[in-house]
Motif scaffolding. Structure first.
Motif, mmCIF file in Angstrom:
data_model
loop_
_atom_site.group_PDB
_atom_site.id
_atom_site.type_symbol
_atom_site.label_atom_id
_atom_site.label_comp_id
_atom_site.label_asym_id
_atom_site.label_seq_id
_atom_site.Cartn_x
_atom_site.Cartn_y
_atom_site.Cartn_z
ATOM 1 N N ASP A 262 41.701 -13.719 47.938
ATOM 2 C CA ASP A 262 40.340 -14.166 47.650
ATOM 3 C C ASP A 262 40.229 -15.661 47.926
ATOM 4 O OD1 ASP A 262 37.857 -14.779 46.692
ATOM 5 O OD2 ASP A 262 38.195 -14.024 44.653
ATOM 6 N N PRO A 263 39.560 -16.081 49.001
ATOM 7 C CA PRO A 263 39.480 -17.512 49.345
ATOM 8 C C PRO A 263 38.756 -18.342 48.293
ATOM 9 C CG PRO A 263 37.997 -16.212 50.717
ATOM 10 C CD PRO A 263 38.844 -15.239 49.966
ATOM 11 N N ASP A 264 37.901 -17.722 47.483
ATOM 12 C CA ASP A 264 37.178 -18.483 46.459
ATOM 13 C C ASP A 264 38.094 -18.945 45.325
ATOM 14 O OD1 ASP A 264 34.794 -18.245 47.793
ATOM 15 O OD2 ASP A 264 34.178 -16.442 46.712
ATOM 16 N N THR A 265 39.297 -18.378 45.254
ATOM 17 C CA THR A 265 40.248 -18.789 44.206
ATOM 18 C C THR A 265 41.332 -19.710 44.737
ATOM 19 O OG1 THR A 265 41.756 -16.912 44.555
ATOM 20 C CG2 THR A 265 39.896 -16.570 43.054
ATOM 21 N N ALA A 266 41.414 -19.903 46.052
ATOM 22 C CA ALA A 266 42.541 -20.611 46.664
ATOM 23 C C ALA A 266 42.481 -22.115 46.420
ATOM 24 C CB ALA A 266 42.566 -20.336 48.170
ATOM 25 N N HIS A 267 43.626 -22.709 46.106
ATOM 26 C CA HIS A 267 43.751 -24.164 46.012
ATOM 27 C C HIS A 267 43.340 -24.792 47.346
ATOM 28 C CE1 HIS A 267 45.700 -28.115 45.856
ATOM 29 N NE2 HIS A 267 45.744 -27.966 44.532
ATOM 30 N N PRO A 268 42.671 -25.943 47.323
ATOM 31 C CA PRO A 268 42.168 -26.545 48.567
ATOM 32 C C PRO A 268 43.244 -26.881 49.591
ATOM 33 C CG PRO A 268 41.094 -27.528 46.655
ATOM 34 C CD PRO A 268 42.192 -26.671 46.127
ATOM 35 N N GLU A 269 44.508 -26.928 49.213
ATOM 36 C CA GLU A 269 45.568 -27.266 50.171
ATOM 37 C C GLU A 269 46.248 -26.030 50.755
ATOM 38 O OE1 GLU A 269 48.313 -30.302 48.946
ATOM 39 O OE2 GLU A 269 46.761 -31.416 47.882
ATOM 40 N N LEU A 270 45.710 -24.847 50.462
ATOM 41 C CA LEU A 270 46.310 -23.631 50.987
ATOM 42 C C LEU A 270 45.636 -23.195 52.283
ATOM 43 C CD1 LEU A 270 46.874 -21.424 47.792
ATOM 44 C CD2 LEU A 270 48.489 -22.935 48.960
ATOM 45 N N ASP A 271 46.450 -22.648 53.187
ATOM 46 C CA ASP A 271 45.949 -22.042 54.425
ATOM 47 C C ASP A 271 45.994 -20.532 54.272
ATOM 48 O OD1 ASP A 271 45.449 -24.391 55.734
ATOM 49 O OD2 ASP A 271 47.373 -24.438 56.802
ATOM 50 N N LEU A 272 44.844 -19.859 54.428
ATOM 51 C CA LEU A 272 44.771 -18.402 54.370
ATOM 52 C C LEU A 272 44.487 -17.864 55.764
ATOM 53 C CD1 LEU A 272 44.449 -19.117 51.331
ATOM 54 C CD2 LEU A 272 42.820 -17.218 51.171
ATOM 55 N N LEU A 286 41.492 -29.233 52.092
ATOM 56 C CA LEU A 286 40.189 -28.826 52.586
ATOM 57 C C LEU A 286 39.089 -29.259 51.632
ATOM 58 C CD1 LEU A 286 41.121 -25.194 53.699
ATOM 59 C CD2 LEU A 286 41.079 -27.269 55.101
ATOM 60 N N ASP A 287 37.914 -29.509 52.185
ATOM 61 C CA ASP A 287 36.753 -29.904 51.383
ATOM 62 C C ASP A 287 36.048 -28.638 50.897
ATOM 63 O OD1 ASP A 287 34.742 -31.233 50.140
ATOM 64 O OD2 ASP A 287 33.665 -31.790 51.980
ATOM 65 N N LEU A 288 36.475 -28.152 49.724
ATOM 66 C CA LEU A 288 35.945 -26.907 49.183
ATOM 67 C C LEU A 288 35.299 -27.156 47.827
ATOM 68 C CD1 LEU A 288 38.997 -24.584 49.960
ATOM 69 C CD2 LEU A 288 36.849 -24.729 51.231
ATOM 70 N N PRO A 289 34.291 -26.372 47.456
ATOM 71 C CA PRO A 289 33.648 -26.551 46.147
ATOM 72 C C PRO A 289 34.631 -26.240 45.007
ATOM 73 C CG PRO A 289 32.901 -24.514 47.197
ATOM 74 C CD PRO A 289 33.682 -25.260 48.239
ATOM 75 N N ASP A 290 34.577 -27.042 43.968
ATOM 76 C CA ASP A 290 35.476 -26.856 42.818
ATOM 77 C C ASP A 290 34.850 -25.872 41.839
ATOM 78 O OD1 ASP A 290 37.613 -27.116 41.119
ATOM 79 O OD2 ASP A 290 36.836 -28.935 40.152
ATOM 80 N N ASN A 291 34.714 -24.625 42.286
ATOM 81 C CA ASN A 291 34.134 -23.597 41.428
ATOM 82 C C ASN A 291 35.134 -23.204 40.334
ATOM 83 O OD1 ASN A 291 35.194 -22.552 44.131
ATOM 84 N ND2 ASN A 291 35.538 -20.815 42.767
ATOM 85 N N PRO A 292 34.681 -22.581 39.236
ATOM 86 C CA PRO A 292 35.578 -22.252 38.117
ATOM 87 C C PRO A 292 36.731 -21.337 38.502
ATOM 88 C CG PRO A 292 33.284 -22.059 37.441
ATOM 89 C CD PRO A 292 33.278 -22.249 38.924
ATOM 90 N N GLU A 293 36.564 -20.510 39.529
ATOM 91 C CA GLU A 293 37.606 -19.562 39.911
ATOM 92 C C GLU A 293 38.747 -20.204 40.677
ATOM 93 O OE1 GLU A 293 34.404 -19.222 40.848
ATOM 94 O OE2 GLU A 293 33.719 -17.796 39.313
ATOM 95 N N LEU A 302 44.487 -15.737 44.271
ATOM 96 C CA LEU A 302 44.518 -14.401 43.696
ATOM 97 C C LEU A 302 44.087 -13.355 44.716
ATOM 98 C CD1 LEU A 302 42.893 -14.973 40.182
ATOM 99 C CD2 LEU A 302 45.281 -15.242 40.887
ATOM 100 N N GLY A 303 44.429 -12.102 44.412
ATOM 101 C CA GLY A 303 43.880 -11.001 45.177
ATOM 102 C C GLY A 303 42.413 -10.804 44.808
ATOM 103 N N LYS A 304 41.630 -10.240 45.722
ATOM 104 C CA LYS A 304 40.198 -10.050 45.476
ATOM 105 C C LYS A 304 39.932 -9.024 44.386
ATOM 106 C CE LYS A 304 38.060 -11.357 49.878
ATOM 107 N NZ LYS A 304 37.214 -10.886 50.988
ATOM 108 N N LYS A 305 40.722 -7.972 44.345
ATOM 109 C CA LYS A 305 40.457 -6.867 43.440
ATOM 110 C C LYS A 305 41.298 -7.000 42.170
ATOM 111 C CE LYS A 305 40.533 -1.808 43.092
ATOM 112 N NZ LYS A 305 40.893 -0.536 43.764
ATOM 113 N N GLY A 306 40.639 -6.804 40.996
ATOM 114 C CA GLY A 306 41.341 -6.784 39.728
ATOM 115 C C GLY A 306 41.482 -5.366 39.216
#
Length: 437
Positions: A262-272, A286-293, A302-306
């Motif tokens: 899930d790219p919305d959970t990835a640390h900004p320094e990770l390459d997916l 990377l310049d990514l929004p600091d969303n709560p996830e 994290l994986g996308k599916k829980g």
């Protein structure tokens, strides 16, 4: 300062009047005191004549410096007092008239343990009393952790407690208060305290207590084993028996899942990777929004599916990496800042550090001894049985299991490729298709 030998020679030159004789009395045996507390070292004259005009000296035996406290000519004279006792000793001045020559010692330290002498001298008489002071330290509450199933089929429980002095007694009890047979015990000692690790193996559901006892002090922790896994599952899925055909005979019963990152959970320094199957630590942020996830401290994704029910299993290739962490995590677990990595804080993981150090993060890191270096790691979760297990896929062997866990909510696959050490750990974690052959 007068040495004990000089005092001895001087005293034998004092003319003693039998009518002025007195006796110094104190404890009949060793005195047990607690570190950090204020204590009274008892000493008094018999009969209870006044000691106001006498010399009262407290000193340590068998030490290079000896003076603990000196009262002479009606005042305290502590110029030559042992440095560590400065500001921590006093007599009961109002009680000297009644022959009370006891010493109050403030904020007891472990280093205060030893043999003490209370010496009292008048113009015509003298006497002393010697006794041992033992210092006890009350340590931590015991911590219980689940180490997994033993080869005999029982569940191994570890109790650990630290910072006691002297060595405490550690016992296990069942829900009825019956002591359980002692098994493996490890005792570690440093300069000031003891730490104890005590294991037992239990065979059924019950409440179990680890109790630590030292004198009048007792600390206790309980663990409730609400259900035991079916023995068939134990020996085919969760045991530590490393059978060659484990992957063929057992993995076919797992519910394999298709995990995508899930790219919305990835640390900004990770390459997916574009397909969401690979992750590595990149070379720039990377310049990514600091969303709560999103993770902002750990290099995690994290994986996308829980999952909130059933079994699921997936495999991750770790070839070429010197460091990684894999496992599952609660949905509510904070993604921000540096937080503890253990089941108590909602994360169940196994990790590799420095190319050869494998650990399970189970309360305290549990060092794992693996026969070979895993190239592919299988992660298995049984939500209802409250189990998280890890396997070396190519070796068909069990790595570690977390037993009796309380998930309580949705959990997600967790990946941490760790940071790229100038290219040394750049290889990605790769989610691979599960093969049953």
């Amino acid at each position: 300062m007068n040495s004990p030998l000089a005092i001895f020679l001087f005293l034998h030159c004092i003319p003693v009047s039998k009518s002025d004789q007195f006796q110094v009395v104190g404890p009949d045996g060793p005195l047990l005191v607690e570190a950090g507390e204020d204590v009274i070292l008892p000493c008094s004259l018999k009969p209870n004549i006044s000691a106001v005009d006498m010399t009262v000296e407290w000193f340590r035996l068998h030490t290079s410096d000896s003076l603990v406290h000196l009262y002479k000519d009606g005042v305290d004279n502590n110029e030559n007092q042992i440095q560590s006792y400065r500001g921590r000793t006093s007599l009961f001045k109002d009680e000297l008239q009644k022959g009370n020559t006891s010493l109050k010692l403030f904020r007891v330290k472990v280093s205060d343990e030893g043999e003490y002498k209370c010496f009292v001298r008048s113009e015509s008489s003298y006497d002393d009393i010697t006794f041992q002071v033992n210092v006890e330290v009350v340590g931590t509450h015991p911590v219980i952790s689940l180490e997994g199933y033993s080869k005999g089929g029982g569940l191994s429980l570890l109790c650990e407690t630290k910072g006691w002095r002297p060595e405490p007694e550690v016992v296990w009890l069942d829900g009825e208060g019956t002591r359980l047979p002692a098994e493996d015990t490890e005792t570690l000692r440093d300069t000031e305290s003891f730490s104890v690790r005590h294991r037992i193996t239990v065979q059924d559901s019950n409440t179990y207590y680890c109790r630590v006892i030292l004198g009048n002090h007792m600390k206790e922790t309980e663990i409730v084993i609400s259900s035991f896994i079916n023995p068939n599952i134990l020996h085919s899925v969760l045991s530590e028996i490393e059978r060659r055909r484990l992957h063929t005979a057992v993995f076919s019963t797992f519910s394999t899942v298709d995990v995508t990152l899930d790219p919305d959970t990835a640390h900004p320094e990770l390459d997916l990777s574009d397909d969401g199957k690979e992750v590595a630590h990149g070379v720039k942020r990377l310049d990514l929004p600091d969303n709560p996830e999103r993770f902002n401290y750990w290099f995690s994704v994290l994986g996308k599916k829980g999952f909130t029910t059933g079994r699921f299993y997936y495999e991750v290739e770790v070839t070429g990496k010197t460091d990684w962490t894999l496992g599952v995590i609660r949905e509510s677990r904070s993604r921000k800042g540096e937080t503890e990595q253990n089941p108590k804080h909602g994360i169940w993981t196994v990790r590799l550090r420095n190319g050869n150090k494998y650990e399970a993060m189970d309360g305290v890191p549990v060092l794992l001894s693996l026969k070979q270096t895993p190239q592919k790691v299988g992660v298995f979760v049984d939500y209802e049985e409250a189990v998280v297990s890890f396997y070396d896929v190519e070796a068909n062997s069990h790595i570690y299991s977390f037993m009796g866990q309380l998930f309580g909510e949705k959990i997600y696959p967790y990946f941490n490729p760790y940071f790229n050490r100038r290219g040394e750990n750049y290889a990605p974690l790769i989610i691979t298709p599960v093969s049953h052959t």
